[in-house]
Design an enzyme around this catalytic site. Structure first.
Site, PDB file in Angstrom:
ATOM      1  N   SER A 143      21.381  -8.209 -21.762  1.00 41.67           N
ATOM      2  CA  SER A 143      20.014  -7.772 -22.035  1.00 41.67           C
ATOM      3  C   SER A 143      19.997  -6.572 -22.975  1.00 41.67           C
ATOM      4  O   SER A 143      20.913  -5.749 -22.963  1.00 41.67           O
ATOM      5  CB  SER A 143      19.307  -7.421 -20.728  1.00 41.67           C
ATOM      6  OG  SER A 143      20.039  -6.447 -20.031  1.00 41.67           O
ATOM      7  N   GLU A 147      17.858 -11.360 -24.075  1.00 39.03           N
ATOM      8  CA  GLU A 147      17.103 -11.743 -22.867  1.00 39.03           C
ATOM      9  C   GLU A 147      15.631 -11.306 -22.835  1.00 39.03           C
ATOM     10  O   GLU A 147      15.102 -11.000 -21.755  1.00 39.03           O
ATOM     11  CB  GLU A 147      17.825 -11.245 -21.597  1.00 39.03           C
ATOM     12  CG  GLU A 147      19.264 -11.730 -21.490  1.00 39.03           C
ATOM     13  CD  GLU A 147      19.993 -11.259 -20.222  1.00 39.03           C
ATOM     14  OE1 GLU A 147      19.331 -10.897 -19.243  1.00 39.03           O
ATOM     15  OE2 GLU A 147      21.243 -11.271 -20.229  1.00 39.03           O
ATOM     16  N   ILE A 202      26.532  -6.943 -22.447  1.00 35.66           N
ATOM     17  CA  ILE A 202      26.453  -7.737 -21.219  1.00 35.66           C
ATOM     18  C   ILE A 202      25.286  -8.729 -21.241  1.00 35.66           C
ATOM     19  O   ILE A 202      25.204  -9.626 -20.410  1.00 35.66           O
ATOM     20  CB  ILE A 202      26.383  -6.807 -19.990  1.00 35.66           C
ATOM     21  CG1 ILE A 202      27.548  -5.820 -20.001  1.00 35.66           C
ATOM     22  CG2 ILE A 202      26.389  -7.580 -18.688  1.00 35.66           C
ATOM     23  CD1 ILE A 202      28.937  -6.448 -20.040  1.00 35.66           C
ATOM     24  N   LYS A 226      23.848  -0.300   0.417  1.00 34.75           N
ATOM     25  CA  LYS A 226      23.274  -1.463   1.077  1.00 34.75           C
ATOM     26  C   LYS A 226      23.438  -1.422   2.586  1.00 34.75           C
ATOM     27  O   LYS A 226      24.494  -1.076   3.098  1.00 34.75           O
ATOM     28  CB  LYS A 226      23.915  -2.738   0.547  1.00 34.75           C
ATOM     29  CG  LYS A 226      23.234  -3.215  -0.695  1.00 34.75           C
ATOM     30  CD  LYS A 226      23.846  -4.499  -1.190  1.00 34.75           C
ATOM     31  CE  LYS A 226      23.390  -4.770  -2.592  1.00 34.75           C
ATOM     32  NZ  LYS A 226      22.074  -5.368  -2.672  1.00 34.75           N
ATOM     33  N   HIS A 273      23.778   3.368 -16.739  1.00 31.82           N
ATOM     34  CA  HIS A 273      22.784   3.773 -15.739  1.00 31.82           C
ATOM     35  C   HIS A 273      22.218   5.153 -16.030  1.00 31.82           C
ATOM     36  O   HIS A 273      21.318   5.622 -15.351  1.00 31.82           O
ATOM     37  CB  HIS A 273      23.400   3.714 -14.341  1.00 31.82           C
ATOM     38  CG  HIS A 273      24.002   2.369 -14.053  1.00 31.82           C
ATOM     39  ND1 HIS A 273      25.271   2.037 -14.457  1.00 31.82           N
ATOM     40  CD2 HIS A 273      23.483   1.263 -13.476  1.00 31.82           C
ATOM     41  CE1 HIS A 273      25.519   0.781 -14.105  1.00 31.82           C
ATOM     42  NE2 HIS A 273      24.444   0.287 -13.521  1.00 31.82           N
ATOM     43  N   GLU A 317       0.824  -1.212   0.000  1.00 35.65           N
ATOM     44  CA  GLU A 317       0.000   0.000   0.000  1.00 35.65           C
ATOM     45  C   GLU A 317       0.858   1.263   0.000  1.00 35.65           C
ATOM     46  O   GLU A 317       0.543   2.238  -0.698  1.00 35.65           O
ATOM     47  CB  GLU A 317      -0.907   0.034   1.241  1.00 35.65           C
ATOM     48  CG  GLU A 317      -1.986  -1.038   1.283  1.00 35.65           C
ATOM     49  CD  GLU A 317      -1.513  -2.331   1.960  1.00 35.65           C
ATOM     50  OE1 GLU A 317      -0.299  -2.589   2.003  1.00 35.65           O
ATOM     51  OE2 GLU A 317      -2.376  -3.081   2.447  1.00 35.65           O
ATOM     52  N   LEU A 318       1.951   1.229   0.799  1.00 31.22           N
ATOM     53  CA  LEU A 318       2.781   2.433   0.893  1.00 31.22           C
ATOM     54  C   LEU A 318       3.479   2.696  -0.443  1.00 31.22           C
ATOM     55  O   LEU A 318       3.575   3.832  -0.895  1.00 31.22           O
ATOM     56  CB  LEU A 318       3.807   2.281   2.027  1.00 31.22           C
ATOM     57  CG  LEU A 318       4.697   3.502   2.274  1.00 31.22           C
ATOM     58  CD1 LEU A 318       3.872   4.734   2.617  1.00 31.22           C
ATOM     59  CD2 LEU A 318       5.704   3.231   3.401  1.00 31.22           C
ATOM     60  N   LYS A 319       3.952   1.638  -1.078  1.00 26.99           N
ATOM     61  CA  LYS A 319       4.596   1.786  -2.388  1.00 26.99           C
ATOM     62  C   LYS A 319       3.640   2.496  -3.356  1.00 26.99           C
ATOM     63  O   LYS A 319       4.002   3.457  -4.026  1.00 26.99           O
ATOM     64  CB  LYS A 319       4.955   0.405  -2.939  1.00 26.99           C
ATOM     65  CG  LYS A 319       5.425   0.424  -4.375  1.00 26.99           C
ATOM     66  CD  LYS A 319       5.382  -0.976  -4.980  1.00 26.99           C
ATOM     67  CE  LYS A 319       5.736  -0.953  -6.447  1.00 26.99           C
ATOM     68  NZ  LYS A 319       7.133  -0.593  -6.715  1.00 26.99           N
ATOM     69  N   GLU A 364      32.196  -3.091 -14.024  1.00 27.44           N
ATOM     70  CA  GLU A 364      31.478  -1.823 -14.116  1.00 27.44           C
ATOM     71  C   GLU A 364      32.350  -0.594 -13.910  1.00 27.44           C
ATOM     72  O   GLU A 364      31.974   0.308 -13.158  1.00 27.44           O
ATOM     73  CB  GLU A 364      30.370  -1.841 -13.056  1.00 27.44           C
ATOM     74  CG  GLU A 364      29.116  -1.149 -13.505  1.00 27.44           C
ATOM     75  CD  GLU A 364      28.043  -1.206 -12.437  1.00 27.44           C
ATOM     76  OE1 GLU A 364      27.208  -2.109 -12.520  1.00 27.44           O
ATOM     77  OE2 GLU A 364      28.040  -0.342 -11.550  1.00 27.44           O
TER      78      GLU A 364
HETATM   79  N1  GLN Z   1      23.108 -10.524 -18.304  1.00 27.57           N
HETATM   80  C1  GLN Z   1      22.424  -9.639 -17.430  1.00 27.57           C
HETATM   81  C2  GLN Z   1      21.888  -8.450 -18.206  1.00 27.57           C
HETATM   82  O1  GLN Z   1      22.509  -8.013 -19.096  1.00 27.57           O
HETATM   83  C3  GLN Z   1      23.313  -9.135 -16.329  1.00 27.57           C
HETATM   84  C4  GLN Z   1      22.562  -8.252 -15.381  1.00 27.57           C
HETATM   85  C5  GLN Z   1      23.347  -7.821 -14.190  1.00 27.57           C
HETATM   86  O2  GLN Z   1      24.526  -7.972 -14.137  1.00 27.57           O
HETATM   87  N2  GLN Z   1      22.705  -7.250 -13.218  1.00 27.57           N
HETATM   88  O3  GLN Z   1      20.848  -7.924 -17.901  1.00 27.57           O
HETATM   89 ZN    ZN Z   2      25.866  -5.592 -14.327  1.00 33.69          ZN
END
Ligand code: GLN
Ligand code: ZN
Length: 754
Positions: free
Chosen positions: A434, A485, A432, A109, A695, A17-19, A666
């Protein structure tokens, strides 16, 4: 007499609900009054659950609109300058999420959980100004509903230890000022009632970093315990043992001390000292990090053990940590196999367990409802010990008889064979895994899941997406392709759904940060792979191109770290079973003609233990598990792995020991600085340091990527480097991905030719 307590309760709501209201409020769809109304309702409901279960000590100020550290920042008035022009909720949410003119505060985290807190920002000129409104109001709110609560606060030492200074000054230089604010707060709290419990969360003391801060304890808590005689202070820890802090805490006038006996069994060593002191123990004896029923009879034995070590002294029992880290309730689970459901206990169900154990330990009579739960608990313990759903002899035997744990050929030989077989040149390009997860794609998967479209229609849509991905990658000139993916909604769930021994809840949400929740799958039994999980899709993608199609799997350590894992078998054995699922998949991919296979270990680092003493064991376990999973690959099959971080300084030797042929990482946001560690330890295997940051929606220019590649070449030789983005592209839009990858390939050409 044994009392029951709850460290803290979750707040996102059993139906999120809060979300929902938060997101509507942020997008301007609802007014503030509605947000406040939902919060009031949730708090009342959560207090009622605890009261109805018969819990003696219930908390207030465990509710938050976003995060409790952010609440503390707000309450202490230590607001970063860029948000000072705002106030109230607008300021609060701007700190968490940023706004047009100010970037959000950093999030990271919370210890070894998947929950994220907002990192306090402090500098030399930081000032503190108490705003106790929320804390006081929440106490009164509970009281008006007939619940006298303990007030939960983040302890000052943990708060400062988790702060970052933006100007290199020291956070602890502000200790005096911050203590003055806490003293003022305790003074206000002391006016609320005749006698009040205040819980200070100090989890920093379960870490090695905390061990170095134990000298602050008496300084801080001598002051806080002398503010008001009617305020009784609890020093709360969780997630690990806090042995070193215990000695210091016992020297202060603290009323209670919270220790975790599930994830910090060593805390038992402190019991004799506590017995000899005036301090009341709050013993975390029910796992607050996992979803299985606790065997009540076994817990009673633990309570007896603690009690006798305390010499019969009164104490309290509760969960090992806040119930924030487990889902709410089993009430909405309609699809789970009833037998599996009978083994589970989420937050609300754990309340009953705790109250029942306290009642039995006090030799009091259970209510009719409690007696029923207790009977079901005994039955569940029996069924878990013998159920065919859990115990698969073939799997257990396979693990027992394992004789091969790693690849046959050493890296130096393998890479020669691979370079020849795969025939790739200098600075090979890849991605990578996806590609953009479009709304159409989500819709197709959802429709198929709900049975609204046929398997044929679903597969045709997924294949069309793969066709587009392959064509785009060929057109743009990438060397090693991926299928994109499109069939996966989540990198762990996709595999969990196909592995025997996994179950999925409908509503088992856990807050990850702000309004974001995750629903970890439930690994309940011996796991095995009944049939290939990815081979059809990857083979289809390979059939569409003459270039190399990279197979794409999630690694065993990541699957394990992102699941709720059965607690009736050692993790090392479960990990081996999972590794064998991936092992079999790799063998099948290889047979289907796939030459490169990536095994993602996004959560490898997350599993690191809180205390250094446990790190070697974790590293050995994780490395062994990864190596076992890829040991079915022949020398000419190239194994890649991917990790979503850039800081490898402390773990580089472990990463090397994983023995993957290629690792993509990364580093895009840190330039070549963080890459230097690979050079300085003489890292052998090939590396794909991300050359641009996925990102952000920003499209990197060719020149910029050229610069980035040249910077990488200053650190590692060209023969060792792969060129790729820094993570999967699923969160980006095609309009961003197309030009970005085009520029990346363009940049590589320029560097190759220069
Ligand atoms: N193979 C995944 C993708 O490309 C790797 C995702 C990840 O490292 N978080 O989405
Ligand atoms: Zn990644």
């Amino acid at each position: 007499m044994i009392k029951s307590y709850i460290t803290g309760f979750a707040r996102i709501g059993e139906q999120r609900e809060l979300k929902k209201v938060l997101e509507n409020y942020w997008s301007g769809k609802v007014e503030k009054s509605e947000l406040l109304a939902v919060a009031t309702e949730l708090k009342a409901r959560h207090w009622a659950y605890q009261k109805d279960a018969g819990i003696d000590i219930i908390s207030s100020n465990d509710f938050s609109f976003y995060d409790l550290i952010l609440d503390t920042i707000f309450a202490l008035g230590v607001i970063p300058f860029r948000f000072k022009n705002l106030n109230g909720l607008e300021q609060y949410f701007a700190m968490a999420r940023g706004n047009k003119s100010a970037v959000a505060m950093e999030m990271t985290k919370w210890f070894n959980t998947n929950y994220h807190y907002i990192v306090p920002e402090i500098n030399k000129t930081s000032t503190f100004k108490l705003n106790a409104e929320k804390i006081i109001a929440e106490y009164n709110e509970a009281k008006s509903q007939g619940v006298k609560t303990k007030i939960n606060l983040i302890g000052p030492i943990t708060f400062l230890a988790l702060s970052k200074t933006t100007d290199g000054s020291c956070a602890f230089c502000h200790l005096d000022e911050i203590l003055a604010s806490y003293e003022e707060l305790l003074k206000e709290i002391s006016k609320l009632d005749d006698e009040i419990l205040v819980q200070f969360d100090e989890p920093i003391f379960v870490t090695d970093k905390g061990d170095k801060l134990t000298s602050e304890i008496s300084k801080v808590y001598d002051r806080l315990t002398s503010v008001a005689s009617n305020v009784k202070i609890i020093f709360m820890t969780y997630f690990e043992h806090a042995l070193k802090a215990v000695d210091e805490v016992l020297k202060t006038k603290i009323y209670g001390l919270g220790l975790d006996f599930i994830h910090g069994e060593k805390n038992k060593e402190a019991l004799a000292k506590i017995a000899a002191s005036n301090v009341v123990l709050l013993a975390g004896i029910i796992d607050g990090r996992n979803v299985w029923k606790s065997d009540i009879d076994k817990k009673l034995a633990l309570v007896k053990e603690i009690s006798s070590a305390l010499g019969g002294k009164d104490f309290a029992i509760g969960p090992s940590c806040s119930l924030l880290h487990v889902p709410y309730t089993l009430k909405y689970e309609e699809k789970l196999n009833p037998e599996i459901k009978s083994w589970l206990s989420f937050g609300v169900e754990k309340l009953d367990e705790i109250a029942i154990i306290a009642t039995l330990a006090n030799n009091k009579e259970l209510s009719a409802k409690q007696a029923e739960i207790y009977a079901a608990n005994k039955a569940s313990a029996n069924s878990r010990a013998t159920s065919k759903l859990i115990h698969d002899e073939a799997v257990a035997n396979r693990v027992k008889n394992l004789s091969k744990f790693e690849r046959d050929t050493v890296y130096e030989k393998r890479i020669k064979i691979q370079k020849e077989a795969l025939n790739y040149g200098i600075l090979p390009t890849t991605t990578i895994g996806s590609f953009p997860q479009t709304p159409e794609l989500r819709q197709v998967r959802n429709a198929f899941k709900k049975g609204l479209i046929s398997k044929e229609a679903y597969e045709a849509d997924i294949k069309a997406y793969i066709d587009d991905c392959v064509k785009f990658q060929e057109d743009v000139g990438l060397d090693v392709l991926v299928h994109g993916e499109p069939e996966r909604n989540d990198m762990v769930e996709y595999f969990g759904e196909q592995i025997k021994g996994y179950a999925f809840s409908q509503n088992g949400w856990v807050q990850s940060y702000g309004s974001r929740c995750v629903k970890p799958p439930l690994l309940f039994g011996d796991v095995s792979r009944p049939k290939p999980m990815t081979v059809d899709w990857i083979s289809y993608a390979q059939s569409k191109t003459k270039k190399i199609m990279k197979g794409m799997l999630t690694g065993p350590v990541t699957i394990l770290n992102w699941s709720f894992v059965r607690d009736d078998k050692p993790r090392s054995e479960i990990a081996k079973q999972l590794a064998l699922c991936i092992y079999d998949e790799i063998a099948d991919l290889e047979n289907a003609g796939i030459k490169i296979i990536q095994v993602d270990e996004a959560a490898f680092k997350e599993g690191y233990p809180l205390r250094a003493e446990n790190i070697p064991a974790y590293e050995k376990f994780a490395v062994d598990c990864f190596k076992l999973s890829v040991s079915s690959a022949s020398a000419k099959t190239q194994i890649h792995t991917h990790m979503c971080y850039s800081e490898f300084n402390d773990i580089i030797k472990t990463i090397e020991a994983m023995d993957a042929d290629v690792i993509s990482i990364e580093t895009a946001r840190s330039g070549n600085e963080l890459l230097k560690i690979f050079k300085s330890v003489g890292y052998k295997q090939e590396v794909g340091p991300g050359v641009y940051d996925i990102h952000s929606p920003r499209v990197p220019e060719v020149d910029e990527i050229v610069g980035q590649i040249r910077a990488l070449l200053e650190v590692l030789p060209k023969e060792q480097l792969w060129i790729n983005p820094d993570c999967g592209l699923k969160t980006r839009k095609w309009d961003e991905v197309r030009p970005s990858l085009k520029n990346m390939v363009e940049a590589v050409k320029i560097v190759r030719n220069s």
